[in-house]
Motif scaffolding. Structure first.
Motif, PDB file in Angstrom:
ATOM      1  N   ILE A   4       0.835  -1.204   0.000  1.00  0.00           N
ATOM      2  CA  ILE A   4       0.000   0.000   0.000  1.00  0.00           C
ATOM      3  C   ILE A   4       0.867   1.250   0.000  1.00  0.00           C
ATOM      4  N   GLY A   5       1.887   1.216   0.850  1.00  0.00           N
ATOM      5  CA  GLY A   5       2.792   2.363   0.916  1.00  0.00           C
ATOM      6  C   GLY A   5       3.440   2.625  -0.428  1.00  0.00           C
ATOM      7  N   GLU A   6       3.919   1.555  -1.058  1.00  0.00           N
ATOM      8  CA  GLU A   6       4.560   1.696  -2.366  1.00  0.00           C
ATOM      9  C   GLU A   6       3.608   2.273  -3.397  1.00  0.00           C
ATOM     10  N   ASN A   7       2.397   1.714  -3.443  1.00  0.00           N
ATOM     11  CA  ASN A   7       1.444   2.182  -4.436  1.00  0.00           C
ATOM     12  C   ASN A   7       1.064   3.637  -4.197  1.00  0.00           C
ATOM     13  N   LEU A   8       0.927   3.985  -2.941  1.00  0.00           N
ATOM     14  CA  LEU A   8       0.585   5.365  -2.594  1.00  0.00           C
ATOM     15  C   LEU A   8       1.670   6.309  -3.099  1.00  0.00           C
ATOM     16  N   TYR A   9       2.907   5.869  -2.924  1.00  0.00           N
ATOM     17  CA  TYR A   9       4.022   6.708  -3.357  1.00  0.00           C
ATOM     18  C   TYR A   9       4.015   6.866  -4.875  1.00  0.00           C
ATOM     19  N   LEU A  10       3.760   5.750  -5.572  1.00  0.00           N
ATOM     20  CA  LEU A  10       3.695   5.818  -7.036  1.00  0.00           C
ATOM     21  C   LEU A  10       2.617   6.794  -7.472  1.00  0.00           C
ATOM     22  N   VAL A  11       1.460   6.693  -6.849  1.00  0.00           N
ATOM     23  CA  VAL A  11       0.351   7.593  -7.200  1.00  0.00           C
ATOM     24  C   VAL A  11       0.771   9.040  -6.978  1.00  0.00           C
ATOM     25  N   LEU A  12       1.401   9.274  -5.839  1.00  0.00           N
ATOM     26  CA  LEU A  12       1.835  10.631  -5.495  1.00  0.00           C
ATOM     27  C   LEU A  12       2.761  11.209  -6.567  1.00  0.00           C
ATOM     28  N   ILE A  13       3.736  10.408  -6.996  1.00  0.00           N
ATOM     29  CA  ILE A  13       4.683  10.913  -7.995  1.00  0.00           C
ATOM     30  C   ILE A  13       3.988  11.124  -9.330  1.00  0.00           C
ATOM     31  N   PHE A  14       3.072  10.216  -9.681  1.00  0.00           N
ATOM     32  CA  PHE A  14       2.375  10.411 -10.949  1.00  0.00           C
ATOM     33  C   PHE A  14       1.485  11.656 -10.899  1.00  0.00           C
ATOM     34  N   VAL A  15       0.903  11.923  -9.740  1.00  0.00           N
ATOM     35  CA  VAL A  15       0.121  13.163  -9.599  1.00  0.00           C
ATOM     36  C   VAL A  15       1.038  14.360  -9.821  1.00  0.00           C
ATOM     37  N   PHE A  16       2.208  14.314  -9.225  1.00  0.00           N
ATOM     38  CA  PHE A  16       3.192  15.393  -9.402  1.00  0.00           C
ATOM     39  C   PHE A  16       3.537  15.570 -10.880  1.00  0.00           C
ATOM     40  N   LEU A  17       3.739  14.440 -11.565  1.00  0.00           N
ATOM     41  CA  LEU A  17       4.128  14.516 -12.970  1.00  0.00           C
ATOM     42  C   LEU A  17       2.997  15.045 -13.861  1.00  0.00           C
ATOM     43  N   PHE A  18       1.764  14.712 -13.511  1.00  0.00           N
ATOM     44  CA  PHE A  18       0.667  15.056 -14.406  1.00  0.00           C
ATOM     45  C   PHE A  18      -0.098  16.317 -14.018  1.00  0.00           C
ATOM     46  N   LEU A  19       0.080  16.759 -12.774  1.00  0.00           N
ATOM     47  CA  LEU A  19      -0.711  17.890 -12.281  1.00  0.00           C
ATOM     48  C   LEU A  19      -0.678  19.118 -13.195  1.00  0.00           C
ATOM     49  N   PRO A  20       0.512  19.597 -13.583  1.00  0.00           N
ATOM     50  CA  PRO A  20       0.527  20.821 -14.396  1.00  0.00           C
ATOM     51  C   PRO A  20      -0.188  20.657 -15.727  1.00  0.00           C
ATOM     52  N   ILE A  21      -0.180  19.430 -16.247  1.00  0.00           N
ATOM     53  CA  ILE A  21      -0.848  19.232 -17.535  1.00  0.00           C
ATOM     54  C   ILE A  21      -2.344  19.135 -17.347  1.00  0.00           C
ATOM     55  N   LEU A  22      -2.753  18.410 -16.297  1.00  0.00           N
ATOM     56  CA  LEU A  22      -4.184  18.265 -16.040  1.00  0.00           C
ATOM     57  C   LEU A  22      -4.833  19.618 -15.800  1.00  0.00           C
ATOM     58  N   VAL A  23      -4.118  20.480 -15.091  1.00  0.00           N
ATOM     59  CA  VAL A  23      -4.704  21.767 -14.760  1.00  0.00           C
ATOM     60  C   VAL A  23      -4.888  22.603 -16.031  1.00  0.00           C
ATOM     61  N   LEU A  24      -3.958  22.470 -16.962  1.00  0.00           N
ATOM     62  CA  LEU A  24      -4.102  23.207 -18.229  1.00  0.00           C
ATOM     63  C   LEU A  24      -5.276  22.664 -19.036  1.00  0.00           C
ATOM     64  N   ILE A  25      -5.421  21.331 -19.016  1.00  0.00           N
ATOM     65  CA  ILE A  25      -6.540  20.729 -19.745  1.00  0.00           C
ATOM     66  C   ILE A  25      -7.859  21.190 -19.134  1.00  0.00           C
ATOM     67  N   LEU A  26      -7.911  21.155 -17.813  1.00  0.00           N
ATOM     68  CA  LEU A  26      -9.129  21.572 -17.112  1.00  0.00           C
ATOM     69  C   LEU A  26      -9.520  23.004 -17.496  1.00  0.00           C
ATOM     70  N   PHE A  27      -8.534  23.887 -17.485  1.00  0.00           N
ATOM     71  CA  PHE A  27      -8.842  25.296 -17.749  1.00  0.00           C
ATOM     72  C   PHE A  27      -9.156  25.563 -19.224  1.00  0.00           C
ATOM     73  N   SER A  28      -8.875  24.584 -20.079  1.00  0.00           N
ATOM     74  CA  SER A  28      -9.253  24.799 -21.483  1.00  0.00           C
ATOM     75  C   SER A  28     -10.761  24.741 -21.643  1.00  0.00           C
ATOM     76  N   PHE A  29     -11.453  24.209 -20.644  1.00  0.00           N
ATOM     77  CA  PHE A  29     -12.918  24.145 -20.705  1.00  0.00           C
ATOM     78  C   PHE A  29     -13.568  25.193 -19.801  1.00  0.00           C
ATOM     79  N   ASN A  30     -12.749  26.150 -19.343  1.00  0.00           N
ATOM     80  CA  ASN A  30     -13.246  27.095 -18.349  1.00  0.00           C
ATOM     81  C   ASN A  30     -13.842  28.330 -19.019  1.00  0.00           C
ATOM     82  N   THR A  31     -14.985  28.796 -18.518  1.00  0.00           N
ATOM     83  CA  THR A  31     -15.597  29.986 -19.119  1.00  0.00           C
ATOM     84  C   THR A  31     -14.799  31.254 -18.844  1.00  0.00           C
ATOM     85  N   SER A  32     -14.133  31.335 -17.689  1.00  0.00           N
ATOM     86  CA  SER A  32     -13.335  32.523 -17.397  1.00  0.00           C
ATOM     87  C   SER A  32     -12.038  32.469 -18.182  1.00  0.00           C
TER      88      SER A  32
END
Lengths: 261, 345, 284
Positions: A4-32
């Motif tokens: 569980i600890g290992e998997n949690l860590y993997l998830v954490l790093i993948f979130v770190f790797l993908f966060l900046p891209i996901l946020v850009l994708i999210l805001f591409s659908f934003n009205t503001s």
């Protein structure tokens, strides 16, 4: 517990790797338009994107540069790797050493030295100089990648083929290249990635009419990015993701075959 | 022998591929090198539509960068540039500019004669004014209520990490010199030492240096005070009406940006067409409305609305222009500024 | 020319042209102009001088060197800290899963690094996503300063360079003999002991390789410092960029670049002394 600890860590790093891209994708659908708070869903920016010829042109240039430099550096890299493996000539050691320079040298030094030489030779800065620069830093990676496969292949096969009357050309195209394919493909993939990712060298070697996406975004970060850029990034990412998934599936199939053998 | 043929065919195809990727057909083009955020995309597109000339637009964010780009590129790469006053002088001295043929410009009469015939280019032989700019302090009154009248007021410890500055060494070091009562263009090492200490004292308050658009910092409330170009301040005001503009009592840095054609430009007639298009009253109006710098076009001035005219950040008052200072060419001494800049950062 | 010679020519010519025109010529030229004099406003005078190198050793520029090395060092260190547990965790998965996960690591890489920096800007700024989420959850009252300072720069550097550490480390971890690990734990070694006594020594080539591929680029990534550092910091990349694009002092910029190349060479010599192989670099 350890799992569980290992998997949690993997998830954490993948979130770190993908966060900046996901946020850009999210805001591409934003009205503001401010990229600050998500206010509501819209496809408006995708429509805007197709009206924005500057942005589309920069995407087009990016793809041309990446495509041409990948193909050219893969071809030259493969030929060179084989040449360096098969033949010996005066100064081969020096060539071998020099090849590592683009790999290890800070990109900025390569960028300014290419710029200086372009100025010296009075080359007009533009798409051509940009592509040349990309080819310059991609070739060694292809060579390294192809070479690692070359060292593993059996030289008797080509000897046997030659004994059986195959021409050199046939040996190279029918035997060597297919055997080198894994190395060539991973070299090409590496070249493509490096070309798409590069900022520093492009910054120095591009000229008028060669505005690529990173250069465009760089000047826009300073003047304020509009969400149609986010839309563009989203589309580009989908495209790249599909490409990568296809290549992974192919590789997984091969892996499966190897395992079952 | 057949193999040799095959090899050469492969090589030829390969070279053809290489070349086809790089060459573009010879349509009419003009290579414009301009400041970022100076001409809206729509104006460029409508010029393209009207004339069929393709505009290759690239940008720079300081006069020095403009000089570097023009002089490091092959001669004739750029057809039209927009350097400021002192840079025009430098470029004239280095024989980098073509003489302007004003007879090719039908709309040249639209320019306000007040802005012509400046000391950096007497008789406008090489350049024509495009817009004027001035530095200004913009303050977000939602958060800052203190009175600010001088650059010295920026040193207030309350503004910790809350000020953004233009990323331009001549302007910011010039500001420090003005704040301490020196000439903005001094090359006196003692004065520069004082300026350095002043900037180091200011540094804790500095959030960021940004040459192109400190306005974003104001709009996103990342920082509440900015020293920036007037049009940027006016744009920030459009987003937040609680932004106030202050022209500090020591005087502001002024900049007049000009059309100029680099020597050996390959598409000069297209460049003239582009200049002439921009000099048109209605086109300049669109530009000024998008980037509200000080307009120097008389025909446009009558078309501009009260929003522009009564905003001191866009329509810079004459008194400010009179009391302001231009950056001057200081020759070799620029190295002193350069080193000082590295020390501050 | 007979066909055999022609073949050799065909295979060798491209690489020789490439190496001499696109690698050797630019570097020699940079070395040459680093001994030129700069004239008033951007020109170069081809008279020999070592003044540029003397200028590099001015206290101001030395501090830029030290700052850059500091940032690159911290970045490398953090990348190592993050990567080890990551590749170990991956290596415990099935081969198929490993392949998929390693591909996923590469996905963000295929968008441009500048675009990802913009993503971080949206996340980290005062009114950015992270601060809003944390304030919304009531974790913090005042927004945190996550960028326009050292934190922002380090986040940007680590993020951009992390895959360069993960890839070589992964390929060297996958060569560690699993029986060795089993034997170690059977013999009663603690996890820590197994890690430091077996895994680290066995993966040293990957570690050195990764460190090299993280450290040297970090010295030059001016755009990260510009965007996430707010232009307040100057590293070697910015300094060189300024000399070439703003200060128009090419000879001085060239001299700094040459010193940077020398630093890089030192790192590489160290890498080779430690048993690293050049052909492992940039493999992945």
């Amino acid at each position: 517990m350890k799992k569980i600890g290992e998997n949690l860590y993997l998830v954490l790093i993948f979130v770190f790797l993908f966060l900046p891209i996901l946020v850009l994708i999210l805001f591409s659908f934003n009205t503001s338009s401010l990229n600050i708070i998500f206010e509501g869903f819209t496809l408006h920016w995708y429509y805007d994107l197709f009206q924005n010829s500057t942005l589309l042109e920069s995407l087009f240039n990016t793809l041309i540069v990446a495509g041409v430099s990948t193909v050219v550096s893969t071809v030259i890299g493969t030929i060179s790797a084989y040449g360096l493996y098969k033949y010996s000539f005066k100064g081969k050691n020096i060539v071998n050493e020099l090849l590592y320079i683009p790999v290890v040298i800070p990109e900025i030094v390569l960028g300014i030295s290419l710029l200086s030489v372009y100025t010296l030779l009075q080359l007009e800065l533009g798409l051509f100089t940009l592509i040349l620069a990309h080819i310059c830093f991609c070739i060694p990676f292809v060579i390294i990648s192809v070479r690692s496969v070359l060292e593993g292949i059996d030289s008797h096969i080509s000897e046997a083929a030659s004994d059986l009357g195959a021409s050199r050309f046939q040996i190279f195209t029918k035997i060597i290249i297919p055997m080198l394919m894994p190395g060539i493909l991973s070299g090409a993939q590496l070249a493509l990635t490096l070309s798409l990712d590069d900022v520093v060298i492009s910054y120095f070697t591009a000229g008028p009419g060669a505005n690529t996406l990173p250069l465009q975004v760089y000047s826009m970060i300073k003047t304020g990015i509009t969400p149609d850029v986010n839309a563009l990034i989203t589309i580009m990412l989908c495209f790249v993701f599909v490409l990568l998934m296809v290549s992974t599936v192919v590789q997984l199939r091969r892996l499966k075959k190897e395992v079952s053998l | 022998m057949r193999n040799i043929m095959k090899i050469s065919v492969v090589y030829c195809l390969f070279m053809a591929f290489l070349l086809s990727g790089c060459s573009k057909q010879d349509t009419k083009v003009v290579n414009v090198l301009n400041w970022s955020s100076y001409i809206p995309d729509s104006v460029i597109r409508s010029f393209e539509k009207e004339t069929g000339i393709q505009v290759n637009y690239s940008t720079y964010s300081s006069n020095e960068e403009c000089l570097a780009k023009v002089s490091s590129a092959k001669k004739g790469t750029y057809d039209l540039i927009f350097p400021s006053d002192y840079m025009i002088e430098i470029m004239i001295k280095r024989e980098m500019l073509e003489l302007l043929d004003q007879t090719q410009l039908q709309n040249v009469g639209n320019l306000d004669t007040f802005y012509l015939n400046q000391s950096f280019d007497p008789g406008n032989r090489y350049s024509l004014p495009f817009v004027m700019a001035s530095t200004v302090i913009a303050v977000n009154r939602d958060y800052i209520s203190d009175e600010i009248i001088s650059y010295q007021d920026l040193l207030n410890e309350k503004y910790y990490n809350n000020i953004t500055l233009i990323d331009d060494q001549r302007i910011i070091i010039g500001m420090a010199l003005l704040a301490n009562g020196y000439d903005m263009n001094t090359t006196d090492e003692e004065a520069l030492e004082v300026a350095k200490d002043w900037l180091l004292q200011l540094k804790p308050n500095i959030k960021a240096f940004d040459s192109d658009s400190p306005k974003n910092f104001l709009v996103t409330e990342e920082a509440d005070i900015a020293v920036l170009w007037n049009a940027e301040a006016a744009l920030a005001y459009q987003e937040n009406n609680n932004i106030e503009f202050i022209y500090p009592k020591e005087g502001s840095a002024l900049s007049m940006d000009n059309f100029a054609i680099p020597k050996g430009a390959k598409h000069q007639s297209e460049a003239y067409q582009f200049i002439d298009y921009i000099l048109r009253a209605d086109v300049m109006k669109k530009i000024i409305e998008s980037y509200p710098y000080k307009n120097v076009n008389q025909a446009t001035q009558t078309l501009l609305g009260t929003d522009y005219l009564y905003n001191i950040a866009s329509n810079i008052p004459a008194s400010i222009i009179e009391s302001g200072f231009y950056v001057e060419n200081i020759g070799e001494s620029v190295k002193l500024y350069d080193k000082l800049w590295a020390e501050i950062k | 020319m007979n066909s055999k010679k022609l073949w050799k020519f065909f295979f060798i010519c491209p690489v020789i042209i490439y190496v001499s025109l696109l690698i050797a010529l630019p570097l020699i030229y940079i070395l040459l102009i680093s001994f030129f004099q700069s004239d008033y406003y951007g020109g170069m005078i081809s008279t020999f001088t070592i003044q540029n190198y003397i200028d590099v050793f001015d206290q101001v520029y030395i501090s830029v060197f030290l700052k850059s090395i500091f940032i690159a060092g911290i970045t490398t260190f953090i990348c190592i800290l993050i990567s080890y547990p990551f590749v170990l965790a991956i290596s415990h998965k099935k081969p198929r899963t490993q392949k998929i996960l390693m591909t996923l690591v590469m996905v963000p890489f295929l968008t441009n690094s500048l675009i990802r920096m913009y993503g971080w800007l949206v996340l980290l700024r005062k009114s950015g996503v992270i601060n809003q989420v944390l304030m919304g959850l009531g974790v913090i009252q005042e927004p945190l300063s996550l960028m326009y300072n050292m934190i922002g720069i380090i986040i940007g550097m680590v993020y951009t360079l992390l895959p360069f550490m993960i890839l070589p480390l992964y390929s060297s971890v996958s060569t560690v003999d699993p029986y060795l690990l089993e034997a170690s734990s059977d013999l009663g070694a603690s996890k820590m002991k197994t890690f430091f006594k077996i895994i680290v020594p066995q993966t040293l080539p990957g570690l050195f390789n990764g460190s090299l591929m993280v450290f040297t680029p970090a010295l030059g990534y001016f755009f990260i410092v510009d965007i996430l550092g707010g232009g307040k910091m100057m590293i070697l990349g910015n300094l060189i960029k300024n000399q070439f694009l703003t200060a128009r002092n090419w000879p001085f910029g060239a001299a700094i670049s040459i010193v940077l190349v020398l630093i890089t060479s030192l790192v590489i010599i160290a890498y080779r002394k430690l048993g690293g192989k050049m052909e492992d670099l940039g493999g992945a």
